[in-house]
Design a protein around this motif. Structure first.
Motif, PDB file in Angstrom:
ATOM      1  N   GLU A 159      93.637 114.787  37.728  1.00  0.00           N
ATOM      2  CA  GLU A 159      92.260 115.088  38.117  1.00  0.00           C
ATOM      3  C   GLU A 159      91.914 114.425  39.447  1.00  0.00           C
ATOM      4  O   GLU A 159      91.238 115.014  40.288  1.00  0.00           O
ATOM      5  N   ASP A 160      92.384 113.187  39.628  1.00  0.00           N
ATOM      6  CA  ASP A 160      92.146 112.493  40.901  1.00  0.00           C
ATOM      7  C   ASP A 160      92.850 113.219  42.041  1.00  0.00           C
ATOM      8  O   ASP A 160      92.296 113.373  43.138  1.00  0.00           O
ATOM      9  N   THR A 208      91.107 116.310  43.214  1.00  0.00           N
ATOM     10  CA  THR A 208      89.961 115.966  44.063  1.00  0.00           C
ATOM     11  C   THR A 208      90.422 115.632  45.474  1.00  0.00           C
ATOM     12  O   THR A 208      89.842 116.087  46.462  1.00  0.00           O
ATOM     13  N   CYS A 209      91.498 114.834  45.576  1.00  0.00           N
ATOM     14  CA  CYS A 209      92.013 114.435  46.886  1.00  0.00           C
ATOM     15  C   CYS A 209      92.460 115.645  47.703  1.00  0.00           C
ATOM     16  O   CYS A 209      92.147 115.768  48.888  1.00  0.00           O
ATOM     17  N   SER A 233      91.650 118.754  47.344  1.00  0.00           N
ATOM     18  CA  SER A 233      90.680 119.838  47.485  1.00  0.00           C
ATOM     19  C   SER A 233      90.265 120.010  48.940  1.00  0.00           C
ATOM     20  O   SER A 233      89.799 121.080  49.339  1.00  0.00           O
ATOM     21  N   HIS A 282      94.733 110.844  49.238  1.00  0.00           N
ATOM     22  CA  HIS A 282      95.568 110.400  48.114  1.00  0.00           C
ATOM     23  C   HIS A 282      96.112 108.996  48.351  1.00  0.00           C
ATOM     24  O   HIS A 282      96.122 108.157  47.443  1.00  0.00           O
ATOM     25  N   HIS A 311      93.268 106.522  47.913  1.00  0.00           N
ATOM     26  CA  HIS A 311      92.879 106.411  46.506  1.00  0.00           C
ATOM     27  C   HIS A 311      93.903 105.604  45.718  1.00  0.00           C
ATOM     28  O   HIS A 311      93.550 104.738  44.917  1.00  0.00           O
TER      29      HIS A 311
END
Length: 223
Positions: free
Chosen positions: A85-86, A89-90, A92, A111, A114
């Motif tokens: 999920e992370d 998001t990265c 996207s 990424h 994060h």
């Protein structure tokens, strides 16, 4: 009188978990287990960490833990799902970029930042190492990696078809190299080694220019 006031005050404090739904309490317990497991995996390795150690780390009985996760492999699957999920998001940012090069750089840097902030590098390294010995872990880790590649590949293919980039290798080879480079950078946690994000981005962009070979054409602006 002071004892009465103290008693009334403590009675007024909500008990742990009070006011939460069953789903919220379950999510809280799962997060507690995952955090404990990650600590144990990094400290003792996947092979060295036992379910008993994970129970001790999160202060939970074996019976309670097994209600959520029947094995260490199932815990790794849950960790990968949260990380997926992370990653979505990265990366996207790639969908909204004006060029394939910019999109890949922005997604990769999101990424990297994060992963560094979350402190996940040691855990990722341990999971990749264990995947060489454990087929179940390998399927989980490689499945996660393939899903991210599956999101990026069509966008890269589109850039090739539009003549925006002209990579020196076929798409399958290009994606394999891109994903391996990204994984290596995440595992090494370069910011923790004193290399700034600006330096990483400059090197990443130069590397991707060589791999993608932009032609100078740009994506059509989205409406």
């Amino acid at each position: 009188m002071e004892d009465v006031v103290f008693f009334e005050a403590t009675q007024a404090e909500p008990l742990e978990g009070q006011g939460q739904t069953r789903a919220e309490r379950r999510d809280q317990q799962i997060q507690r287990i995952l955090e404990a497991a990650q600590t144990c995996f990094v400290r003792s390795g996947f092979q060295g960490a036992s379910m008993h150690q994970i129970c001790a780390e999160c202060g939970m009985s074996p019976g309670a833990l097994y209600r959520y996760f029947p094995s260490k492999e199932s815990i790794v699957a849950a960790i990968c799902e949260a990380d997926r999920e992370d990653d979505m998001t990265c990366f996207s940012a790639f969908r909204d970029a004006t060029s394939a090069l910019d999109g890949l750089v922005e997604g990769a840097m999101a990424h990297i930042a994060h992963t560094h902030k979350k402190g996940s590098a040691a855990l990722f390294a341990e999971m990749r190492s264990e995947s060489n010995r454990n087929a179940t872990i390998r399927d989980t880790v490689d499945g996660h990696k393939a899903e991210i590649a599956g999101m990026i590949a069509p966008l890269v293919q589109g850039a090739i078809e539009r003549g925006e980039i002209d990579p020196p290798v076929d798409l399958q080879t290009l994606m394999a190299v891109l994903m391996s480079v990204g994984e290596g950078i995440a595992i090494n946690d370069l910011p923790a080694r004193g290399i700034s994000l600006d330096q990483i981005e400059a090197a990443m962009r130069a590397m991707l220019v060589g791999m993608l070979r932009p032609t100078g054409k740009r994506m059509a602006q989205k409406a």
